[in-house]
Scaffold this active site. Structure first.
Site, PDB file in Angstrom:
ATOM      1  N   GLY A 259       0.803  -1.219   0.000  1.00 19.50           N
ATOM      2  CA  GLY A 259       0.000   0.000   0.000  1.00 19.50           C
ATOM      3  C   GLY A 259       0.836   1.270   0.000  1.00 19.50           C
TER       4      GLY A 259
ATOM      5  N   ASP B 140      10.501  -7.390  -1.939  1.00 20.10           N
ATOM      6  CA  ASP B 140       9.255  -7.976  -1.431  1.00 20.10           C
ATOM      7  C   ASP B 140       9.308  -9.466  -1.745  1.00 20.10           C
ATOM      8  OD1 ASP B 140       6.468  -8.493  -0.704  1.00 20.10           O
ATOM      9  OD2 ASP B 140       6.146  -6.345  -0.968  1.00 20.10           O
TER      10      ASP B 140
ATOM     11  N   HIS C 149      -7.308  -2.879  -3.678  1.00 19.48           N
ATOM     12  CA  HIS C 149      -7.966  -1.598  -3.371  1.00 19.48           C
ATOM     13  C   HIS C 149      -6.969  -0.533  -2.946  1.00 19.48           C
ATOM     14  CE1 HIS C 149      -7.370  -2.398   0.865  1.00 19.48           C
ATOM     15  NE2 HIS C 149      -7.964  -1.280   1.170  1.00 19.48           N
TER      16      HIS C 149
ATOM     17  N   ASN D 288       5.172  -4.228   9.298  1.00 17.88           N
ATOM     18  CA  ASN D 288       5.252  -4.863  10.610  1.00 17.88           C
ATOM     19  C   ASN D 288       6.408  -4.314  11.449  1.00 17.88           C
ATOM     20  OD1 ASN D 288       7.717  -6.818  10.297  1.00 17.88           O
ATOM     21  ND2 ASN D 288       6.511  -7.045   8.419  1.00 17.88           N
TER      22      ASN D 288
ATOM     23  N   CYS E  83      15.773   5.637  18.648  1.00 16.74           N
ATOM     24  CA  CYS E  83      15.850   6.785  19.561  1.00 16.74           C
ATOM     25  C   CYS E  83      14.438   7.117  20.041  1.00 16.74           C
ATOM     26  CB  CYS E  83      16.421   8.012  18.846  1.00 16.74           C
ATOM     27  SG  CYS E  83      18.119   7.867  18.303  1.00 16.74           S
TER      28      CYS E  83
ATOM     29  N   CYS F  37      -2.990  -4.319   8.732  1.00 15.33           N
ATOM     30  CA  CYS F  37      -4.118  -3.934   7.878  1.00 15.33           C
ATOM     31  C   CYS F  37      -5.064  -5.115   7.682  1.00 15.33           C
ATOM     32  CB  CYS F  37      -3.619  -3.441   6.527  1.00 15.33           C
ATOM     33  SG  CYS F  37      -2.632  -1.951   6.653  1.00 15.33           S
TER      34      CYS F  37
ATOM     35  N   CYS G 186     -14.327 -18.021  15.213  1.00 17.99           N
ATOM     36  CA  CYS G 186     -13.951 -16.630  14.944  1.00 17.99           C
ATOM     37  C   CYS G 186     -13.364 -16.603  13.538  1.00 17.99           C
ATOM     38  CB  CYS G 186     -12.978 -16.094  15.983  1.00 17.99           C
ATOM     39  SG  CYS G 186     -11.389 -16.902  15.948  1.00 17.99           S
TER      40      CYS G 186
END
Lengths: 464, 103
Positions: free
Chosen positions: A99, A120, A130, A189, A232, A246, A422
């Site tokens: 993104g 990547d 999207h 991440n 820092c 996301c 879930c």
């Protein structure tokens, strides 16, 4: 009827085949174009000094083609020929073609960076489309790096695009980063963010760091001109509960788009030495309120473990450092798979499917948040989000009673079962643990949740 | 989500005969801090002379779930860098900014 179905599936198949052949051809053409470009300008790192069609190079080194292509940059008094030349001699590495990386790469390629690297290891998925606007549907299921590189080459064939189709790790980061002047962190991440910042400190590279989640974005330039590094600011990693992705929390597509564009802008400013980079300051973007704030942040910390006065953190320490352990979260984007329960407190999705078909008397509690439940749910499930479970145990009790009542009228005899589901099978385990403590000893978790159900039982069940 | 009026004063003030001067500050929440509090900002009153640390303690007392992220936040007072010992003034804005990791 049957023949028309066969005919349409034949056409669909042919479209798919042609589309894939087309994108292969496009990729090969752009790869050949950049190869040809490299042959024409072998000693300049892919940077065009004079186009082969024009023997007359100008003293500043921009070819007629470059003058025309970048004319609007050259017309800016504060950028001009010098800014464009510096940009064309610089190399920028974008870590992550998602993104944030999508718009960053599009603008960096268009603006005429000399060499543009892409790291990547992921493949393009439908639910990326999207927001990851550098990828097209034809590349779904294929490497993000290949896809992003092909788009960049289509936009600007004079930029040298370098593909790093691998996951960034401490074992390869130093070698990859050392080939570039500026690093753009477009990852998703916490461990990657610490690893990238540390690697930039070790190698002395400026880092343009962007992040986006939900409706908010953040942007800072780290390790620039004596400014602070990521550590820092955040010497202690955030708790794992605060590390949201996301894929779990959602993100409005244009939000990383805006931050990614700003990352390209900052990278261009740093490489062309124009303007004031966002170092020692942090930009906070709030999409809902339509508000951008820029706050001053601390300077370099003398006590910083990595960039501080007495830091012993060098290449060797970097390579040994365990970023997953440090942040307690995985470098890869694969979701967490908890194992909180004994095997007898869990059943597989297949087994639940069998029990459902056999008409077993049971109550199914879905513990996802309500807005997830609204997307898709199993039939006859009762939605009680995990967060409100302790106040809604009565509803579980009455659902079980109702089921028992139905069963006694059919007199089949067995106990009413209680299952919990879930999205991926983590929260359902937490819920079962809680339910077992609260007097529902036979509560069982459905392993792998609705994602597992879609994979193993019902492929038509929507994933999100 | 909107700001919440602060209804809490210092209940544990000792003595009682001397009325302390209060200053009002606005705490701004970002990212995870918004999720944990459910709001974007809150007004609070602290005795004059209070530090940002005092303000944070008071905020956490009212939103205990913030405790989990306080080890990893950037603080800004009126959009400027601040330390925990900075004295706050009336109408100051204290921003609590946890890092976002997503992309």
């Amino acid at each position: 009827m049957a023949s028309s179905t066969t005919e349409s599936s034949r056409i669909l198949h042919e479209i798919e085949t042609l589309k894939s052949a087309k994108s292969d051809l496009e990729r090969r053409i752009s790869a050949l174009e950049s190869q040809l470009h490299g042959l024409n300008h072998p000693h300049n790192n892919g940077v065009c000094i004079a186009s082969s069609t024009s023997p007359s190079a100008f003293p500043h080194g921009l070819s007629p083609d470059m003058i025309y292509r970048y004319s609007r940059h050259l017309l800016l008094p504060s950028f001009g020929v010098q800014g464009q030349l510096r940009l064309s001699k610089s190399s920028i590495l974008v870590v992550g073609a998602g993104g944030l990386g999508s718009p960053a790469l599009l603008y960096l390629a268009a603006s005429g960076v000399g060499r543009l690297g892409i790291v990547d290891h992921d493949v393009v998925e439908l639910n990326n489309m999207h927001r990851q606007i550098i990828h097209t549907e034809a590349y779904i299921g294929r490497s993000k790096v290949e896809s992003a590189a092909a788009t960049c080459r289509l936009i600007n064939s004079t930029v040298e695009i370098v593909e790093h189709k691998e996951a960034l790790r401490t074992s390869n980061a130093l070698e990859i980063f050392s080939k570039y002047d500026i690093i753009v962190d477009a990852t998703d991440n916490a461990p990657s963010r610490y690893m990238i910042s540390d690697c930039c400190v070790v190698l002395g590279k400026p880092l343009v760091s962007g992040a986006a989640l939900g409706l908010e974005g953040q942007l800072t330039v780290y390790n620039y001109n004596g400014g602070p590094c990521y550590r820092c600011l955040f010497p202690t990693p955030p708790p794992t509960t605060a590390c949201q992705r996301c894929a779990d929390s959602g993100v409005l597509g244009v939000v990383p788009g805006i931050i990614g564009c700003l990352q390209a802008l900052e990278a261009i400013k740093v490489s062309s030495a124009v303007g004031e980079p966002l170092s020692g300051r942090m930009l906070l973007f709030d999409a809902l309120a339509a508000r951008i704030r820029i706050v001053k942040i601390r300077g370099r910390s003398l006590q910083c473990e990595v960039c501080g006065e007495n830091s012993k953190f060098k290449a060797a320490q970097f390579q040994e450092f365990d970023y997953e352990k440090f942040t307690q979260s995985p470098l890869s984007t694969s979701p967490l798979r908890l194992k909180l329960l004994e095997p007898n407190s869990r059943i597989s999705t297949k087994e639940y499917g069998d029990r459902l078909r056999n008409g077993e008397s049971h109550v199914l509690v879905d513990v996802r948040p309500e807005h997830h439940f609204k997307i898709v749910a199993l039939p006859n499930s009762l939605n009680i989000p995990l967060a409100s479970l302790d106040g809604r145990l009565e509803e579980v009790v009455s659902a079980l009673k109702e089921e028992e009542h139905k069963q006694s009228s059919e007199s089949s005899g067995a106990d009413v079962q209680l299952y919990v589901v879930c999205r991926r099978g983590n929260d359902s385990q937490r819920a079962v643990k809680y339910l077992q403590e609260k007097g529902f000893p036979s509560a069982k978790d459905i392993i792998g949740g609705l994602e597992g159900w879609a994979h193993e039982v019902d492929p038509t069940f929507p994933s999100y | 989500m909107k700001g919440e009026e602060d209804g809490f004063g210092f209940a544990d003030r000792s003595g009682g005969e001397k009325v302390e001067q209060l200053v009002q500050i606005k705490a701004l929440f970002f990212a995870r801090a918004r999720d944990l509090t459910g709001i974007n900002d809150v007004l609070l009153e602290v005795p004059s002379g209070s530090t940002t640390k005092d303000c944070l303690d008071k905020i956490v007392a009212n939103f205990p779930r913030l405790e989990e992220i306080l080890g990893c936040v950037v603080l800004a007072l009126n959009e400027d860098y601040t330390t925990e010992s900075t004295i706050v003034k009336d109408k100051d804005e204290l921003a609590i900014i946890p890092p976002i990791s997503g992309g």
